[in-house]
Design an enzyme around this catalytic site. Sequence first.
Site, PDB file in Angstrom:
ATOM      1  N   ASN A  42     -16.140   3.494 -21.844  1.00  0.00           N
ATOM      2  CA  ASN A  42     -15.155   2.447 -21.559  1.00  0.00           C
ATOM      3  C   ASN A  42     -14.626   1.972 -22.917  1.00  0.00           C
ATOM      4  O   ASN A  42     -15.418   1.749 -23.831  1.00  0.00           O
ATOM      5  CB  ASN A  42     -15.839   1.283 -20.816  1.00  0.00           C
ATOM      6  CG  ASN A  42     -14.847   0.336 -20.163  1.00  0.00           C
ATOM      7  OD1 ASN A  42     -13.824  -0.011 -20.734  1.00  0.00           O
ATOM      8  ND2 ASN A  42     -15.172  -0.094 -18.951  1.00  0.00           N
ATOM      9  N   CYS A  65      -6.457   2.308  12.980  1.00  0.00           N
ATOM     10  CA  CYS A  65      -6.016   1.083  13.661  1.00  0.00           C
ATOM     11  C   CYS A  65      -6.973  -0.062  13.337  1.00  0.00           C
ATOM     12  O   CYS A  65      -8.193   0.085  13.474  1.00  0.00           O
ATOM     13  CB  CYS A  65      -5.959   1.327  15.174  1.00  0.00           C
ATOM     14  SG  CYS A  65      -5.705  -0.201  16.096  1.00  0.00           S
ATOM     15  N   ARG A 116       1.700   1.753  -3.575  1.00  0.00           N
ATOM     16  CA  ARG A 116       0.550   2.276  -4.338  1.00  0.00           C
ATOM     17  C   ARG A 116       0.252   3.728  -3.970  1.00  0.00           C
ATOM     18  O   ARG A 116      -0.106   4.529  -4.824  1.00  0.00           O
ATOM     19  CB  ARG A 116      -0.697   1.407  -4.088  1.00  0.00           C
ATOM     20  CG  ARG A 116      -0.679   0.141  -4.936  1.00  0.00           C
ATOM     21  CD  ARG A 116      -1.992  -0.602  -4.836  1.00  0.00           C
ATOM     22  NE  ARG A 116      -3.127   0.190  -5.237  1.00  0.00           N
ATOM     23  CZ  ARG A 116      -4.374   0.008  -4.806  1.00  0.00           C
ATOM     24  NH1 ARG A 116      -4.635  -0.964  -3.965  1.00  0.00           N
ATOM     25  NH2 ARG A 116      -5.356   0.764  -5.231  1.00  0.00           N
ATOM     26  N   HIS A 122     -15.211   2.862  -1.761  1.00  0.00           N
ATOM     27  CA  HIS A 122     -14.185   1.902  -1.321  1.00  0.00           C
ATOM     28  C   HIS A 122     -13.098   2.561  -0.472  1.00  0.00           C
ATOM     29  O   HIS A 122     -12.023   1.995  -0.307  1.00  0.00           O
ATOM     30  CB  HIS A 122     -13.567   1.194  -2.532  1.00  0.00           C
ATOM     31  CG  HIS A 122     -14.546   0.306  -3.245  1.00  0.00           C
ATOM     32  ND1 HIS A 122     -14.330  -0.214  -4.495  1.00  0.00           N
ATOM     33  CD2 HIS A 122     -15.770  -0.152  -2.862  1.00  0.00           C
ATOM     34  CE1 HIS A 122     -15.367  -0.966  -4.860  1.00  0.00           C
ATOM     35  NE2 HIS A 122     -16.261  -0.932  -3.898  1.00  0.00           N
ATOM     36  N   GLY A 165     -15.343   3.709 -16.859  1.00  0.00           N
ATOM     37  CA  GLY A 165     -14.084   3.061 -16.493  1.00  0.00           C
ATOM     38  C   GLY A 165     -14.183   2.035 -15.388  1.00  0.00           C
ATOM     39  O   GLY A 165     -13.285   1.949 -14.559  1.00  0.00           O
ATOM     40  N   TYR A 213       0.825  -1.219   0.000  1.00  0.00           N
ATOM     41  CA  TYR A 213       0.000   0.000   0.000  1.00  0.00           C
ATOM     42  C   TYR A 213       0.852   1.259   0.000  1.00  0.00           C
ATOM     43  O   TYR A 213       0.459   2.271  -0.581  1.00  0.00           O
ATOM     44  CB  TYR A 213      -1.005  -0.011   1.163  1.00  0.00           C
ATOM     45  CG  TYR A 213      -2.233  -0.796   0.765  1.00  0.00           C
ATOM     46  CD1 TYR A 213      -3.214  -0.225  -0.036  1.00  0.00           C
ATOM     47  CD2 TYR A 213      -2.378  -2.123   1.132  1.00  0.00           C
ATOM     48  CE1 TYR A 213      -4.313  -0.956  -0.449  1.00  0.00           C
ATOM     49  CE2 TYR A 213      -3.470  -2.865   0.731  1.00  0.00           C
ATOM     50  CZ  TYR A 213      -4.433  -2.275  -0.062  1.00  0.00           C
ATOM     51  OH  TYR A 213      -5.513  -3.008  -0.488  1.00  0.00           O
ATOM     52  N   ASN A 261     -12.842   4.409  -6.710  1.00  0.00           N
ATOM     53  CA  ASN A 261     -11.390   4.623  -6.631  1.00  0.00           C
ATOM     54  C   ASN A 261     -10.988   5.109  -5.244  1.00  0.00           C
ATOM     55  O   ASN A 261     -11.692   5.902  -4.625  1.00  0.00           O
ATOM     56  CB  ASN A 261     -10.941   5.626  -7.702  1.00  0.00           C
ATOM     57  CG  ASN A 261     -11.231   5.114  -9.101  1.00  0.00           C
ATOM     58  OD1 ASN A 261     -11.484   3.914  -9.271  1.00  0.00           O
ATOM     59  ND2 ASN A 261     -11.228   5.984 -10.077  1.00  0.00           N
ATOM     60  N   VAL A 262      -9.814   4.654  -4.827  1.00  0.00           N
ATOM     61  CA  VAL A 262      -9.310   5.057  -3.507  1.00  0.00           C
ATOM     62  C   VAL A 262      -8.332   6.229  -3.636  1.00  0.00           C
ATOM     63  O   VAL A 262      -7.822   6.718  -2.641  1.00  0.00           O
ATOM     64  CB  VAL A 262      -8.679   3.872  -2.745  1.00  0.00           C
ATOM     65  CG1 VAL A 262      -9.737   2.818  -2.448  1.00  0.00           C
ATOM     66  CG2 VAL A 262      -7.510   3.247  -3.517  1.00  0.00           C
ATOM     67  N   ASP A 263      -8.064   6.659  -4.884  1.00  0.00           N
ATOM     68  CA  ASP A 263      -7.223   7.848  -5.059  1.00  0.00           C
ATOM     69  C   ASP A 263      -8.077   9.104  -4.884  1.00  0.00           C
ATOM     70  O   ASP A 263      -9.301   9.017  -4.730  1.00  0.00           O
ATOM     71  CB  ASP A 263      -6.520   7.818  -6.438  1.00  0.00           C
ATOM     72  CG  ASP A 263      -7.504   7.904  -7.616  1.00  0.00           C
ATOM     73  OD1 ASP A 263      -8.356   8.817  -7.615  1.00  0.00           O
ATOM     74  OD2 ASP A 263      -7.419   7.065  -8.535  1.00  0.00           O
TER      75      ASP A 263
HETATM   76  P1  OAD Z   1     -11.268  -2.853 -13.016  1.00  0.00           P
HETATM   77  O1  OAD Z   1      -9.793  -2.983 -13.151  1.00  0.00           O
HETATM   78  O2  OAD Z   1     -12.043  -4.071 -12.657  1.00  0.00           O
HETATM   79  O3  OAD Z   1     -11.881  -2.300 -14.379  1.00  0.00           O
HETATM   80  C1  OAD Z   1     -11.315  -1.185 -15.022  1.00  0.00           C
HETATM   81  C2  OAD Z   1     -12.168  -0.856 -16.228  1.00  0.00           C
HETATM   82  O4  OAD Z   1     -11.634   0.330 -16.803  1.00  0.00           O
HETATM   83  C3  OAD Z   1     -12.180  -1.918 -17.329  1.00  0.00           C
HETATM   84  O5  OAD Z   1     -13.527  -2.145 -17.733  1.00  0.00           O
HETATM   85  C4  OAD Z   1     -11.372  -1.273 -18.461  1.00  0.00           C
HETATM   86  O6  OAD Z   1     -11.849  -1.655 -19.755  1.00  0.00           O
HETATM   87  C5  OAD Z   1     -11.641   0.191 -18.204  1.00  0.00           C
HETATM   88  N1  OAD Z   1     -10.612   1.100 -18.720  1.00  0.00           N
HETATM   89  C6  OAD Z   1      -9.287   0.889 -18.908  1.00  0.00           C
HETATM   90  N2  OAD Z   1      -8.693   1.995 -19.372  1.00  0.00           N
HETATM   91  C7  OAD Z   1      -9.651   2.949 -19.463  1.00  0.00           C
HETATM   92  C8  OAD Z   1      -9.673   4.305 -19.872  1.00  0.00           C
HETATM   93  N3  OAD Z   1      -8.565   4.931 -20.278  1.00  0.00           N
HETATM   94  N4  OAD Z   1     -10.852   4.968 -19.853  1.00  0.00           N
HETATM   95  C9  OAD Z   1     -11.989   4.348 -19.431  1.00  0.00           C
HETATM   96  N5  OAD Z   1     -12.025   3.073 -19.040  1.00  0.00           N
HETATM   97  C10 OAD Z   1     -10.880   2.372 -19.058  1.00  0.00           C
HETATM   98  O7  OAD Z   1     -11.534  -1.657 -11.983  1.00  0.00           O
HETATM   99  P2  OAD Z   1     -12.873  -1.323 -11.172  1.00  0.00           P
HETATM  100  O8  OAD Z   1     -14.077  -1.663 -11.957  1.00  0.00           O
HETATM  101  O9  OAD Z   1     -12.710   0.054 -10.660  1.00  0.00           O
HETATM  102  O10 OAD Z   1     -11.784  -2.554  -5.022  1.00  0.00           O
HETATM  103  O11 OAD Z   1     -12.742  -2.338  -9.969  1.00  0.00           O
HETATM  104  C11 OAD Z   1     -13.685  -2.283  -8.930  1.00  0.00           C
HETATM  105  C12 OAD Z   1     -13.017  -2.584  -7.617  1.00  0.00           C
HETATM  106  O12 OAD Z   1     -12.295  -3.813  -7.703  1.00  0.00           O
HETATM  107  C13 OAD Z   1     -11.954  -1.569  -7.199  1.00  0.00           C
HETATM  108  O13 OAD Z   1     -12.496  -0.445  -6.545  1.00  0.00           O
HETATM  109  C14 OAD Z   1     -11.089  -2.376  -6.271  1.00  0.00           C
HETATM  110  C15 OAD Z   1     -11.021  -3.686  -7.033  1.00  0.00           C
HETATM  111  O14 OAD Z   1     -10.808  -4.803  -6.233  1.00  0.00           O
HETATM  112  C16 OAD Z   1     -11.227  -2.091  -3.895  1.00  0.00           C
HETATM  113  O15 OAD Z   1     -10.137  -1.565  -3.838  1.00  0.00           O
HETATM  114  C17 OAD Z   1     -12.071  -2.331  -2.702  1.00  0.00           C
END
Ligand code: OAD
Length: 252
Positions: free
Chosen positions: A220, A132, A75, A124, A194, A72, A107-109
């Site tokens: 996307n 803690c 990251r 998230h 995204g 972490y 997103n966590v950013d």
């Molecule tokens: P994913 O990595 O599952 O999906 C990312 C998506 O972004 C995919 O559908 C890609 O096609 C798309 N993508 C890639 N580049 C892109 C761009 N330039 N513009 C637009 N879209 C693009 O990420 P999340 O769906 O955010 O959880 O994942 C959900 C959760 O799973 C996250 O919040 C995290 C992870 O485990 C926690 O941290 C709790």
Amino acid sequence: MDAELTRSLVVAADLLANAQAVAVLTGAGVSAESGVSTFRDARSGLWSHFDPLQLASPEGFAADPGLVWRWYMHRLAAVEAASPNPGHLALVQLERLTPGFTLITQNVDDLHERAGNVHTLHLHGHIARFFCQTCQTPYTLRPEDRTAPMPPVCRFCPGYIRPGVVWFGEILPERELRAAWQAADACDLFLVIGTSGVVYPASQLPLRARRHGAPIIEINPEASELSPLADICLRGPSGVVLPHLVAQMHRR
Ligand code: OAD
């Protein structure tokens, strides 16, 4: 930009310009063009190289707190070095142009906040907040913690400090989740940007909006689990598509 995408952008801009309440769900793809890794991309996604249960679960933290901490910290440094991209900036414009606007992110950013969005619901959590694991007391990160091999220990109990992100198997922050449900229920347009749409309960939000008749627009470059729900799919990176969408709204 191909003719199909241009046509869809015009229709999407019309829908957005006429909407009174817009809910937006963002995922890791929105930050990809800022250099922050996504999770499920087959080549560059974090979960194709690392085991989520080892690095993002309470059990993984208990088994090897040092490994999780160092990952972490790595990251966090990547997020801090990143800057908002044109997609983040276009979402700020959209917030200003839309009477009712709720930005919900997985997103966590903090790139939405750094771009200038005023209200962002972080489903998230936040990678730069700490608490803690045992007594939940918040913790302020010290410079020396960033390179430490183990997490710091709480000042009030023997528990380890952990990042303020929601791990697999954990409950989402209640206030944010409730506000997100309300926004999905009240919106007259839902934008999904995204995200792969595979993580519950965030993935249910567009479904909820759809149920009461709100059109869904997806941005996307790839099809996602949520694409079948979408009325309009804008296939391209959000850092390109979103600025075009906002420009098209101004052109009307
Ligand atoms: P994913 O990595 O599952 O999906 C990312 C998506 O972004 C995919 O559908 C890609 O096609 C798309 N993508 C890639 N580049 C892109 C761009 N330039 N513009 C637009 N879209 C693009 O990420 P999340 O769906 O955010 O959880 O994942 C959900 C959760 O799973 C996250 O919040 C995290 C992870 O485990 C926690 O941290 C709790």
